[in-house]
Design a protein around this motif. Sequence first.
Motif, PDB file in Angstrom:
ATOM      1  N   UNK A  61     -16.761  -9.907  -9.157  1.00  0.00           N
ATOM      2  CA  UNK A  61     -15.685 -10.490  -9.976  1.00  0.00           C
ATOM      3  C   UNK A  61     -14.488 -10.980  -9.170  1.00  0.00           C
ATOM      4  N   UNK A  62     -14.163 -10.300  -8.097  1.00  0.00           N
ATOM      5  CA  UNK A  62     -12.993 -10.683  -7.296  1.00  0.00           C
ATOM      6  C   UNK A  62     -13.154 -12.041  -6.627  1.00  0.00           C
ATOM      7  N   UNK A  63     -14.378 -12.560  -6.597  1.00  0.00           N
ATOM      8  CA  UNK A  63     -14.634 -13.868  -5.987  1.00  0.00           C
ATOM      9  C   UNK A  63     -15.034 -14.904  -7.037  1.00  0.00           C
ATOM     10  N   UNK A  64     -14.628 -14.646  -8.277  1.00  0.00           N
ATOM     11  CA  UNK A  64     -14.945 -15.565  -9.373  1.00  0.00           C
ATOM     12  C   UNK A  64     -13.669 -16.165  -9.964  1.00  0.00           C
ATOM     13  N   UNK A  65     -13.768 -17.417 -10.358  1.00  0.00           N
ATOM     14  CA  UNK A  65     -12.683 -18.094 -11.064  1.00  0.00           C
ATOM     15  C   UNK A  65     -13.217 -18.532 -12.425  1.00  0.00           C
ATOM     16  N   UNK A  66     -12.475 -18.205 -13.471  1.00  0.00           N
ATOM     17  CA  UNK A  66     -12.839 -18.572 -14.833  1.00  0.00           C
ATOM     18  C   UNK A  66     -11.989 -19.762 -15.272  1.00  0.00           C
ATOM     19  N   UNK A  67     -12.631 -20.748 -15.885  1.00  0.00           N
ATOM     20  CA  UNK A  67     -11.932 -21.903 -16.446  1.00  0.00           C
ATOM     21  C   UNK A  67     -12.017 -21.789 -17.962  1.00  0.00           C
ATOM     22  N   UNK A  68     -10.865 -21.638 -18.612  1.00  0.00           N
ATOM     23  CA  UNK A  68     -10.792 -21.330 -20.039  1.00  0.00           C
ATOM     24  C   UNK A  68      -9.702 -22.129 -20.722  1.00  0.00           C
ATOM     25  N   UNK A  69      -9.795 -22.206 -22.049  1.00  0.00           N
ATOM     26  CA  UNK A  69      -8.760 -22.872 -22.828  1.00  0.00           C
ATOM     27  C   UNK A  69      -8.179 -21.983 -23.908  1.00  0.00           C
ATOM     28  N   UNK A  70      -8.925 -20.969 -24.370  1.00  0.00           N
ATOM     29  CA  UNK A  70      -8.512 -20.134 -25.498  1.00  0.00           C
ATOM     30  C   UNK A  70      -7.929 -18.816 -25.013  1.00  0.00           C
ATOM     31  N   UNK A  71      -6.992 -18.273 -25.779  1.00  0.00           N
ATOM     32  CA  UNK A  71      -6.376 -17.001 -25.409  1.00  0.00           C
ATOM     33  C   UNK A  71      -7.413 -15.902 -25.229  1.00  0.00           C
ATOM     34  N   UNK A  72      -8.381 -15.841 -26.141  1.00  0.00           N
ATOM     35  CA  UNK A  72      -9.379 -14.768 -26.064  1.00  0.00           C
ATOM     36  C   UNK A  72     -10.215 -14.898 -24.795  1.00  0.00           C
ATOM     37  N   UNK A  73     -10.529 -16.127 -24.386  1.00  0.00           N
ATOM     38  CA  UNK A  73     -11.298 -16.330 -23.170  1.00  0.00           C
ATOM     39  C   UNK A  73     -10.495 -16.056 -21.915  1.00  0.00           C
ATOM     40  N   UNK A  74      -9.226 -16.435 -21.936  1.00  0.00           N
ATOM     41  CA  UNK A  74      -8.342 -16.141 -20.804  1.00  0.00           C
ATOM     42  C   UNK A  74      -8.240 -14.632 -20.614  1.00  0.00           C
ATOM     43  N   UNK A  75      -8.056 -13.917 -21.716  1.00  0.00           N
ATOM     44  CA  UNK A  75      -7.986 -12.457 -21.646  1.00  0.00           C
ATOM     45  C   UNK A  75      -9.290 -11.876 -21.116  1.00  0.00           C
ATOM     46  N   UNK A  76     -10.417 -12.442 -21.555  1.00  0.00           N
ATOM     47  CA  UNK A  76     -11.720 -11.957 -21.081  1.00  0.00           C
ATOM     48  C   UNK A  76     -11.846 -12.101 -19.568  1.00  0.00           C
ATOM     49  N   UNK A  77     -11.424 -13.259 -19.043  1.00  0.00           N
ATOM     50  CA  UNK A  77     -11.490 -13.476 -17.610  1.00  0.00           C
ATOM     51  C   UNK A  77     -10.598 -12.521 -16.835  1.00  0.00           C
ATOM     52  N   UNK A  78      -9.393 -12.311 -17.330  1.00  0.00           N
ATOM     53  CA  UNK A  78      -8.462 -11.402 -16.666  1.00  0.00           C
ATOM     54  C   UNK A  78      -8.971  -9.965 -16.704  1.00  0.00           C
TER      55      UNK A  78
END
Length: 224
Positions: free
Chosen positions: A162-179
Motif C-alpha cells: 500500500x505504501x507504494x500505491x497511489x489512488x485516483x478518486x473523485x468521491x469522498x467515500x473513495x478518497x477515504x478508502x484510499x487514505x
Amino acid sequence: MSGFSFAALFDMDGVLVDNLNYHVQAWRTFAHHHGRTLTLEDYFRHVNGRVAADALPFVLGRDLSRDEIVAFTEEKEATYRQLYGPDLQPTPGLIPFLQTLKTSGTGLAVGTSAPFSNIGFTLDGLRIRSYFDAVVDASMISRGKPDPEIYLQAAERLGVPPSRCVVFEDAYSGIEAGLRAGMKVVALATTHTPGELAGCGAHHIIPNFEAGLERGLHRLDNWL
C-alpha cells in the motif's frame, strides 16, 4: 512477485470518465419510476461512490433482498448506459496519462463500486482495458467504500505494498478508502469542486489528467 515497483489504482466513474450528471439523471429517473424522490443532497450523501447494495435501500426506502438488489441495480445502470452511451469519452488527458504510467512499468488497476456490466461498457467502450493489470469490482468485495478493502485487494493483486500505491478518486467515500488503505490519494475535481475537496485529505487535487501530467504526478517515484 509482480515486478511492479509502484502501482496506480483508479476509481472508474468520475475518474476514467467524467459522468456525474448522467449518473445523477439515471438515479433520479430510477427513483421517480419507483415513486420516490432523490434530491441532489441525498445523492451526494447516500449514493455517490457507494455500492448499489448500500445505496438502493436508501433510495427505495426499504430493505432489499439480494435478488432485488441485482435486478434494481441493472435497471438503474441500463438507464445510465442508455443516457451516456452516445457521449462516452475519457476524462481529458487520461489516455496519455495511462500510456506514460504503463511505459514506466507502473502497475495499473481499477477499483470500482460499479457493477460488472458498466465496467465492460466503460473499459471496452473507451478501448482502455489493456492498460490495466487488474480490475476489482463490487462483486469481489464484502465491504464497499469508504472501507479500504477494494484498494487493498487491488494492491494485493498487483503485488505492490500500500505504501507504494497511489489512488485516483473523485468521491469522498473513495478518497477515504484510499487514505484508510495507507495509500497516497489524488483527487479529481470532477464530482466536487477544488474548494469542496480542500479538506478531504487528498495529497493532490487536479481537475483532470492533463493537469496531472503537467504537475508530474505520473512520476510516482518522485513523490511517493
